[in-house]
Design an enzyme around this catalytic site. Structure first.
Site, PDB file in Angstrom:
ATOM      1  N   CYS A  75     -10.493  -4.563   0.083  1.00 46.29           N
ATOM      2  CA  CYS A  75     -11.559  -3.560   0.074  1.00 46.29           C
ATOM      3  C   CYS A  75     -12.433  -3.730  -1.178  1.00 46.29           C
ATOM      4  CB  CYS A  75     -10.966  -2.147   0.125  1.00 46.29           C
ATOM      5  SG  CYS A  75     -10.354  -1.538  -1.456  1.00 46.29           S
ATOM      6  N   ASN A 119       0.840  -1.196   0.000  1.00 50.97           N
ATOM      7  CA  ASN A 119       0.000   0.000   0.000  1.00 50.97           C
ATOM      8  C   ASN A 119       0.875   1.246   0.000  1.00 50.97           C
ATOM      9  OD1 ASN A 119       0.613  -0.719   2.689  1.00 50.97           O
ATOM     10  ND2 ASN A 119      -1.198   0.268   3.509  1.00 50.97           N
ATOM     11  N   GLU A 159      -3.080  -4.515  -3.220  1.00 47.93           N
ATOM     12  CA  GLU A 159      -3.572  -5.410  -4.273  1.00 47.93           C
ATOM     13  C   GLU A 159      -3.576  -4.718  -5.634  1.00 47.93           C
ATOM     14  OE1 GLU A 159      -4.832  -4.750  -1.299  1.00 47.93           O
ATOM     15  OE2 GLU A 159      -6.269  -6.249  -0.644  1.00 47.93           O
ATOM     16  N   GLU A 171       0.339   5.291   0.617  1.00 45.33           N
ATOM     17  CA  GLU A 171      -0.618   6.316   1.055  1.00 45.33           C
ATOM     18  C   GLU A 171      -0.184   7.712   0.615  1.00 45.33           C
ATOM     19  OE1 GLU A 171      -1.151   5.564   5.250  1.00 45.33           O
ATOM     20  OE2 GLU A 171      -2.337   3.766   4.807  1.00 45.33           O
ATOM     21  N   ASN A 172      -1.118   8.647   0.824  1.00 41.68           N
ATOM     22  CA  ASN A 172      -0.880  10.027   0.411  1.00 41.68           C
ATOM     23  C   ASN A 172      -1.512  10.958   1.433  1.00 41.68           C
ATOM     24  OD1 ASN A 172      -1.444  12.631  -1.260  1.00 41.68           O
ATOM     25  ND2 ASN A 172      -0.095  11.412  -2.533  1.00 41.68           N
ATOM     26  N   CYS A 192     -10.743  -2.903  -4.578  1.00 45.80           N
ATOM     27  CA  CYS A 192      -9.812  -3.965  -5.015  1.00 45.80           C
ATOM     28  C   CYS A 192     -10.584  -5.187  -5.506  1.00 45.80           C
ATOM     29  CB  CYS A 192      -8.858  -4.340  -3.888  1.00 45.80           C
ATOM     30  SG  CYS A 192      -7.608  -3.070  -3.590  1.00 45.80           S
TER      31      CYS A 192
HETATM   32  N1  THU Z   1      -5.307  -1.588   2.493  1.00 45.16           N
HETATM   33  C1  THU Z   1      -4.721  -2.357   1.527  1.00 45.16           C
HETATM   34  O1  THU Z   1      -3.678  -2.010   0.984  1.00 45.16           O
HETATM   35  N2  THU Z   1      -5.324  -3.521   1.198  1.00 45.16           N
HETATM   36  C2  THU Z   1      -6.413  -4.043   1.842  1.00 45.16           C
HETATM   37  O2  THU Z   1      -6.834  -5.139   1.507  1.00 45.16           O
HETATM   38  C3  THU Z   1      -7.055  -3.284   2.917  1.00 45.16           C
HETATM   39  C4  THU Z   1      -6.555  -1.923   3.132  1.00 45.16           C
HETATM   40  C5  THU Z   1      -4.619  -0.353   2.906  1.00 45.16           C
HETATM   41  C6  THU Z   1      -5.258   0.938   2.512  1.00 45.16           C
HETATM   42  C7  THU Z   1      -4.657   1.870   3.547  1.00 45.16           C
HETATM   43  O3  THU Z   1      -3.362   2.272   3.110  1.00 45.16           O
HETATM   44  C8  THU Z   1      -4.483   1.013   4.775  1.00 45.16           C
HETATM   45  O4  THU Z   1      -4.528  -0.327   4.308  1.00 45.16           O
HETATM   46  C9  THU Z   1      -5.553   1.228   5.826  1.00 45.16           C
HETATM   47  O5  THU Z   1      -6.814   1.143   5.281  1.00 45.16           O
END
Ligand code: THU
Length: 137
Positions: A89, A45, A58, A47-48, A92
């Site tokens: 989520c 993941n 994913e 983030e920003n 995804c």
């Molecule tokens: N996140 C994912 O990368 N994949 C998932 O299956 C669930 C959530 C990330 C998004 C965000 O950066 C962090 O987890 C918290 O939601």
């Protein structure tokens, strides 16, 4: 898939998780996507500060595979928290449906995981057939 192959894919997800850029949620996630030809694409993941600009592990993995010209996949493994199984989520799941990723492996660790079919996690999805060959209003 054999248990040893699933564990190998989860180990790659664990490696990808170490690269996570998640200063806001502090919830690192790693994913490993297995292409039908055996190649594995990792994603973490990212983030920003403008939260909606963030990207899940994913979709990062799927984007790498698509960029490398792959379109057919066997499975995706995901590891987030080590205390619980991290479920993908909704966005995804939609993207996994687009590329027919048939098996989704949610792990706490390489030895502790649950497997789901795409149909189980994303039933009755919006299909391309609904867009194509329909008259526009
Ligand atoms: N996140 C994912 O990368 N994949 C998932 O299956 C669930 C959530 C990330 C998004 C965000 O950066 C962090 O987890 C918290 O939601």
């Amino acid at each position: 898939m054999k248990a040893s192959d699933i564990q190998g894919l989860l180990e790659q997800a664990e490696e990808a998780r170490k690269k996570s850029y998640s200063p806001y949620s502090r919830y690192p996630v790693g994913a490993a996507l297995l292409s039908e030809d055996g190649t594995v694409y990792r994603g973490c993941n990212m983030e920003n500060v403008s939260y909606p600009a963030s990207l899940c592990a994913e979709r990062n993995a799927i984007g790498s595979a698509i960029t490398d010209g792959k379109r057919r996949f066997s499975a995706i493994a995901i590891i987030g928290s080590h205390e619980d199984y991290t479920m993908p989520c909704g966005i995804c799941r939609q993207v996994m449906a687009e590329f027919h990723v048939p098996l989704i492996i949610c792990g706490k660790s390489p030895d502790d995981y649950r497997t789901y079919t795409l149909e189980e996690l994303f039933p009755s999805s919006f299909k391309a057939e609904e867009l194509i060959h329909k008259e526009n209003p």
